[in-house]
Design a protein around this motif. Structure first.
Motif, PDB file in Angstrom:
ATOM      1  N   ALA A  63       0.846  -0.966   0.163  1.00 27.98           N
ATOM      2  CA  ALA A  63      -0.060   0.004   0.140  1.00 27.98           C
ATOM      3  C   ALA A  63       0.729   1.464  -0.155  1.00 27.98           C
ATOM      4  N   GLU A  64       0.776   2.102  -0.989  1.00 28.54           N
ATOM      5  CA  GLU A  64       1.472   3.189  -1.081  1.00 28.54           C
ATOM      6  C   GLU A  64       1.214   4.278   0.318  1.00 28.54           C
ATOM      7  N   TRP A  65       0.168   4.475   0.737  1.00 34.33           N
ATOM      8  CA  TRP A  65       0.125   5.175   2.108  1.00 34.33           C
ATOM      9  C   TRP A  65      -1.160   4.729   3.077  1.00 34.33           C
ATOM     10  N   MET A  67      -1.611   2.108   4.560  1.00 33.40           N
ATOM     11  CA  MET A  67      -1.445   1.439   5.815  1.00 33.40           C
ATOM     12  C   MET A  67      -0.482   1.916   6.717  1.00 33.40           C
ATOM     13  N   LYS A  68      -0.350   3.322   6.491  1.00 33.63           N
ATOM     14  CA  LYS A  68       0.577   4.242   7.278  1.00 33.63           C
ATOM     15  C   LYS A  68      -0.618   4.680   8.523  1.00 33.63           C
ATOM     16  N   MET A  69       0.005   5.082   9.807  1.00 32.25           N
ATOM     17  CA  MET A  69      -0.797   5.643  10.761  1.00 32.25           C
ATOM     18  C   MET A  69      -1.572   6.727  10.322  1.00 32.25           C
ATOM     19  N   GLY A 100       3.339  -5.364   4.183  1.00 37.70           N
ATOM     20  CA  GLY A 100       2.864  -4.153   5.010  1.00 37.70           C
ATOM     21  C   GLY A 100       3.842  -3.138   4.901  1.00 37.70           C
ATOM     22  N   HIS A 101       3.318  -2.034   4.971  1.00 39.13           N
ATOM     23  CA  HIS A 101       4.155  -0.663   4.851  1.00 39.13           C
ATOM     24  C   HIS A 101       3.254   0.338   5.490  1.00 39.13           C
ATOM     25  N   THR A 102       3.552   1.066   6.841  1.00 44.10           N
ATOM     26  CA  THR A 102       4.716   0.753   7.515  1.00 44.10           C
ATOM     27  C   THR A 102       4.095   1.172   9.021  1.00 44.10           C
ATOM     28  N   VAL A 147      10.013  -0.669  11.122  1.00 39.75           N
ATOM     29  CA  VAL A 147      10.582   0.686  11.395  1.00 39.75           C
ATOM     30  C   VAL A 147      10.842   1.303  10.037  1.00 39.75           C
ATOM     31  N   ASN A 148      10.412   2.446   9.687  1.00 42.49           N
ATOM     32  CA  ASN A 148      10.929   3.081   8.620  1.00 42.49           C
ATOM     33  C   ASN A 148      11.437   4.548   8.880  1.00 42.49           C
ATOM     34  N   GLU A 149      12.626   4.488   8.316  1.00 44.61           N
ATOM     35  CA  GLU A 149      13.486   5.750   8.286  1.00 44.61           C
ATOM     36  C   GLU A 149      14.034   6.213   9.583  1.00 44.61           C
ATOM     37  N   ALA A 150      14.642   5.471  10.067  1.00 46.73           N
ATOM     38  CA  ALA A 150      14.893   5.553  11.677  1.00 46.73           C
ATOM     39  C   ALA A 150      16.226   6.261  11.567  1.00 46.73           C
ATOM     40  N   THR A 225      15.927  -1.396   1.438  1.00 46.46           N
ATOM     41  CA  THR A 225      16.363  -0.212   0.827  1.00 46.46           C
ATOM     42  C   THR A 225      15.530   0.152  -0.110  1.00 46.46           C
ATOM     43  N   GLN A 226      14.951   1.518  -0.027  1.00 48.36           N
ATOM     44  CA  GLN A 226      13.884   1.968  -0.647  1.00 48.36           C
ATOM     45  C   GLN A 226      14.451   2.401  -1.955  1.00 48.36           C
ATOM     46  N   THR A 227      15.705   3.053  -2.322  1.00 51.98           N
ATOM     47  CA  THR A 227      16.208   3.103  -3.585  1.00 51.98           C
ATOM     48  C   THR A 227      15.483   4.165  -4.344  1.00 51.98           C
ATOM     49  N   SER A 255      12.969  -1.863  -2.039  1.00 47.25           N
ATOM     50  CA  SER A 255      11.532  -1.901  -1.446  1.00 47.25           C
ATOM     51  C   SER A 255      10.763  -0.583  -2.110  1.00 47.25           C
ATOM     52  N   GLU A 256      11.420   0.505  -2.687  1.00 43.69           N
ATOM     53  CA  GLU A 256      10.500   1.538  -3.357  1.00 43.69           C
ATOM     54  C   GLU A 256      11.267   2.206  -4.366  1.00 43.69           C
ATOM     55  N   MET A 257      11.743   1.245  -5.379  1.00 40.23           N
ATOM     56  CA  MET A 257      12.695   2.055  -6.376  1.00 40.23           C
ATOM     57  C   MET A 257      11.809   2.910  -7.356  1.00 40.23           C
ATOM     58  N   PHE A 302       8.988  -1.625  -7.230  1.00 40.88           N
ATOM     59  CA  PHE A 302       8.918  -0.207  -7.916  1.00 40.88           C
ATOM     60  C   PHE A 302       7.883   0.390  -7.120  1.00 40.88           C
ATOM     61  N   TRP A 303       8.183   1.705  -6.939  1.00 41.31           N
ATOM     62  CA  TRP A 303       7.371   2.615  -6.300  1.00 41.31           C
ATOM     63  C   TRP A 303       6.330   3.177  -7.122  1.00 41.31           C
ATOM     64  N   GLY A 304       5.547   2.379  -7.850  1.00 40.57           N
ATOM     65  CA  GLY A 304       4.605   2.596  -8.832  1.00 40.57           C
ATOM     66  C   GLY A 304       4.965   1.976  -9.943  1.00 40.57           C
ATOM     67  N   SER A 310       3.419   8.544 -10.354  1.00 39.33           N
ATOM     68  CA  SER A 310       4.199   8.606  -9.227  1.00 39.33           C
ATOM     69  C   SER A 310       4.217   9.556  -8.100  1.00 39.33           C
ATOM     70  N   TRP A 311       4.639   9.429  -6.967  1.00 37.98           N
ATOM     71  CA  TRP A 311       4.607  10.546  -5.912  1.00 37.98           C
ATOM     72  C   TRP A 311       5.574  11.634  -6.563  1.00 37.98           C
ATOM     73  N   LEU A 312       6.699  11.305  -7.073  1.00 38.68           N
ATOM     74  CA  LEU A 312       7.572  12.573  -7.277  1.00 38.68           C
ATOM     75  C   LEU A 312       6.922  13.608  -8.303  1.00 38.68           C
ATOM     76  N   LYS A 313       5.783  13.282  -9.014  1.00 38.58           N
ATOM     77  CA  LYS A 313       5.183  14.221  -9.741  1.00 38.58           C
ATOM     78  C   LYS A 313       4.781  15.307  -9.050  1.00 38.58           C
ATOM     79  N   ARG A 314       4.394  15.188  -7.704  1.00 40.92           N
ATOM     80  CA  ARG A 314       4.122  16.383  -6.959  1.00 40.92           C
ATOM     81  C   ARG A 314       5.232  17.304  -6.892  1.00 40.92           C
ATOM     82  N   GLU A 315       6.627  16.746  -6.712  1.00 40.03           N
ATOM     83  CA  GLU A 315       7.714  17.698  -6.646  1.00 40.03           C
ATOM     84  C   GLU A 315       8.001  18.282  -7.833  1.00 40.03           C
TER      85      GLU A 315
HETATM   86  C1  XIL Z   1       4.979   8.517   0.134  1.00 45.35           C
HETATM   87  C2  XIL Z   1       3.942   8.203  -0.844  1.00 45.35           C
HETATM   88  O1  XIL Z   1       4.340   8.072  -2.060  1.00 45.35           O
HETATM   89  C3  XIL Z   1       3.154   9.142  -0.990  1.00 45.35           C
HETATM   90  O2  XIL Z   1       1.960   8.915  -1.602  1.00 45.35           O
HETATM   91  C4  XIL Z   1       2.620   9.905   0.629  1.00 45.35           C
HETATM   92  O3  XIL Z   1       1.956  10.870   0.616  1.00 45.35           O
HETATM   93  C5  XIL Z   1       3.808   9.888   1.363  1.00 45.35           C
HETATM   94  O4  XIL Z   1       4.847   8.921   1.353  1.00 45.35           O
HETATM   95  N1  XIL Z   1       9.171   6.659   1.847  1.00 45.35           N
HETATM   96  C6  XIL Z   1       8.525   5.819   2.063  1.00 45.35           C
HETATM   97  C7  XIL Z   1       7.285   6.087   1.533  1.00 45.35           C
HETATM   98  O5  XIL Z   1       8.759   4.807   3.006  1.00 45.35           O
HETATM   99  O6  XIL Z   1       6.256   5.638   2.384  1.00 45.35           O
HETATM  100  C8  XIL Z   1       7.108   7.235   0.876  1.00 45.35           C
HETATM  101  O7  XIL Z   1       5.762   7.241   0.022  1.00 45.35           O
HETATM  102  C9  XIL Z   1       8.273   7.735  -0.025  1.00 45.35           C
HETATM  103  C10 XIL Z   1       9.427   7.630   0.700  1.00 45.35           C
END
Ligand code: XIL
Length: 342
Positions: A63-65, A67-69, A100-102, A147-150, A225-227, A255-257, A302-304, A310-315
């Protein structure tokens, strides 16, 4: 014949590979000797073309987001599982493995937790949350990012967050792994982080943290390793990172290339060079991951799949970081990835 064309593509001149608009490829999952994954959001599954692409190309779903808190925990402390259940059901229906993430992420500290203070009520709520979420998908989730990004951004030590402040710096992580194990005896439990390729110092701290967790008795079972990398990542960095991460002997989840063109700050000047760089980075990832011992290849995610999602489109809306274009056609990047598989 299609595989042969993918191989030929990998071998041919990078420039023309990058120019090719679409590549004829068999499903990615049919080419790899390990699970291939993507992330999805529940609403995206309403798009029939997207759902068909996911079902055809990958063998694992994250799940992209949802399953997060941030999604699951409501202001009153209640939990909602509608979207994650939908994604889990899609995975079941299509015979895909579920990931499951995260569970614990410094970036998310819901108000329902923050107002609990630091007494035993906090520790109990933390435990109950992990039990509820992991327990719900027990038997289905093959693994969890516990645990993510500690690790701190610069690789100097570990991040401070609500969880570390209330439960202790190492203790909150150890507890999270233990509670996840209590709720699911079989899921592989991961520590997941980013920038491990381009920041060797961060990678070293990450590995030290993994060792500290194991020493403290945490049932850590894998390293993620998200990558999230850029098209100008130096050749060899990804390979060195995966080799180093594998040195503990644990399964590795790439995990998220994605490979951003917009985040490239180096020498690549035009779009053609950036796309060639992107294909090269995807190829290196495929080759380096395939070179890990078979028992350490947990999955390549792949992260999509399609650029448009892609979430990077927002950037930067012009970025095209994924292996498939907006129409779901495999790009040169996908061809290079496929051709580099061992
Ligand atoms: C990102 C999602 O792609 C976005 O949709 C959400 O708004 C924010 O999180 N590291 C992670 C992922 O572990 O959960 C993040 O995903 C990208 C960076």
């Amino acid at each position: 014949m299609v595989l042969a064309s993918a191989l030929a593509l990998g071998a041919c001149d990078r420039k023309s590979a990058a120019q090719a608009a679409a590549v004829d490829l068999p499903p990615l999952k049919s080419l790899a000797g390990f699970p291939v994954g993507t992330c999805v959001q529940a609403a995206q599954l309403d798009d029939a073309a997207f759902a068909a692409l996911v079902a055809a190309q990958v063998s694992q779903l994250t799940a992209e987001w949802e399953m997060k808190m941030e999604y699951i925990v409501q202001d009153d402390g209640s939990l909602r599982f509608d979207a994650p259940d939908r994604i889990a059901a899609f995975a079941r229906t299509h015979g895909l493995r579920f990931f499951g993430h995260t569970l614990v992420w410094y970036a998310q500290s819901p108000a329902a937790f923050a107002r609990l203070g630091s007494g035993p009520g906090f520790a109990a709520a933390y435990r109950d949350y992990i039990h509820a979420v992991v327990g719900r998908y027990r038997g289905q989730a093959a693994g969890w990012d516990v645990v993510n990004e500690a690790v701190a951004e610069d690789g100097e030590g570990w991040r401070e967050c609500l969880w570390s402040q209330r439960l202790g710096r190492l203790e909150h992580m150890t507890l999270a792994f233990q509670h996840a194990r209590e709720a699911d005896p079989d899921a592989v439990l991961f520590l997941n982080d980013y920038n491990l390729e381009n920041l060797p110092k961060k990678r070293a701290t990450f590995l030290k943290l993994a060792e500290a967790l194991l020493k403290a008795g945490a049932p850590l079972g894998g390293l993620g390793t998200q990558t999230h990398v850029a098209a100008d990542l130096k050749a060899g960095e990804l390979t060195a990172a995966l080799k180093d991460l594998a040195s503990l002997g644990l399964p590795i989840h790439l995990s998220e290339m994605d490979v951003s063109l917009s985040r490239a700050k180096g020498l690549l000047r035009d779009r053609r060079e950036l796309e060639a760089g992107q294909a090269r980075v995807y190829a290196e990832a495929a080759e380096a991951f395939s070179s890990l011992p078979a028992r350490q290849r947990f999955a390549f995610t792949f992260w999509g799949l399609r650029d448009g999602e892609s979430w990077l489109k927002r950037e930067d809306a012009r970025d095209t970081p994924l292996p498939f274009d907006d129409a779901g056609q495999a790009k040169a990047a996908a061809g290079a990835w496929a051709a580099a598989l061992r």
